[in-house]
Design an enzyme around this catalytic site. Sequence first.
Site, short mmCIF file in Angstrom:
data_model
loop_
_atom_site.label_atom_id
_atom_site.label_comp_id
_atom_site.label_asym_id
_atom_site.label_seq_id
_atom_site.Cartn_x
_atom_site.Cartn_y
_atom_site.Cartn_z
N GLU A 277 0.84 -1.20 0.00
CA GLU A 277 0.00 0.00 0.00
C GLU A 277 0.88 1.26 0.00
O GLU A 277 0.57 2.25 -0.67
CB GLU A 277 -0.93 -0.02 1.22
N GLU B 116 1.40 6.45 -7.06
CA GLU B 116 0.34 7.45 -7.33
C GLU B 116 0.90 8.87 -7.22
O GLU B 116 0.63 9.70 -8.09
CB GLU B 116 -0.81 7.28 -6.32
N1 ATP Z 1 -2.98 10.85 -15.22
C1 ATP Z 1 -3.79 9.82 -15.43
N2 ATP Z 1 -3.91 9.28 -16.66
C2 ATP Z 1 -4.71 8.21 -16.88
N3 ATP Z 1 -5.49 7.63 -15.96
C3 ATP Z 1 -5.43 8.13 -14.71
C4 ATP Z 1 -4.59 9.24 -14.38
N4 ATP Z 1 -4.74 9.51 -13.05
C5 ATP Z 1 -5.61 8.59 -12.58
N5 ATP Z 1 -6.02 7.76 -13.56
C6 ATP Z 1 -6.97 6.64 -13.44
O1 ATP Z 1 -8.18 7.12 -12.89
C7 ATP Z 1 -8.68 6.20 -11.91
C8 ATP Z 1 -8.73 6.86 -10.53
O2 ATP Z 1 -7.44 7.34 -10.22
P1 ATP Z 1 -7.08 8.00 -8.82
O3 ATP Z 1 -5.72 8.59 -8.92
O4 ATP Z 1 -8.19 8.87 -8.37
O5 ATP Z 1 -6.90 6.72 -7.94
P2 ATP Z 1 -7.84 6.01 -6.90
O6 ATP Z 1 -7.95 4.60 -7.36
O7 ATP Z 1 -9.07 6.80 -6.66
O8 ATP Z 1 -6.85 6.00 -5.66
P3 ATP Z 1 -6.85 6.80 -4.27
O9 ATP Z 1 -8.28 6.97 -3.83
O10 ATP Z 1 -6.04 5.89 -3.42
O11 ATP Z 1 -6.11 8.09 -4.57
C9 ATP Z 1 -7.74 4.99 -11.97
O12 ATP Z 1 -8.25 4.02 -12.87
C10 ATP Z 1 -6.44 5.58 -12.51
O13 ATP Z 1 -5.68 4.63 -13.20
#
Ligand code: ATP
Length: 115
Positions: free
Chosen positions: A63, A70
């Site tokens: 994690e 991220e």
């Molecule tokens: N720059 C980016 N380009 C392409 N896809 C992205 C990008 N940033 C996030 N994603 C995608 O969008 C979705 C949500 O991403 P996010 O970063 O919000 O993560 P999360 O799963 O909500 O994690 P957390 O809540 O732990 O931050 C995921 O499928 C991620 O792969």
Amino acid sequence: MRKLLRSFGYAFEGICQGISTQRNMKIHVAVALLVIVLGAIVSLSWLEWTIIIIVICSVISLELLNTAIEAAIDLHGSEWHPLAKLAKDTAAGAVLVMSIGAAIIGLIIFWPKLF
Ligand SMILES: Nc1ncnc2c1ncn2[C@@H]1O[C@H](COP(=O)(O)OP(=O)(O)OP(=O)(O)O)[C@@H](O)[C@H]1O
């Protein structure tokens, strides 16, 4: 020696930041504490404790790595990119695989002691 201690300090800071900023990390830590209390109640063997500690450390370490990936991607910018999606989703997948494994191991160890 001071440099080594400072490195430990940074690593500890990283763990604290991971716990304070990531909801999933809070859940992992809460479940880990629950498992430790339950383990003490049912008197796990040394081998069972060893397995539980390896599993808990693996989930929490993954994690933390997921959080690092991220953060590194978000630092690069908020522009959508298929590689950013691949990196984030596979890192999240790694946590999910280990969490499912941890749940199965937990069931194997605790089920016969509780039921
Ligand atoms: N720059 C980016 N380009 C392409 N896809 C992205 C990008 N940033 C996030 N994603 C995608 O969008 C979705 C949500 O991403 P996010 O970063 O919000 O993560 P999360 O799963 O909500 O994690 P957390 O809540 O732990 O931050 C995921 O499928 C991620 O792969």
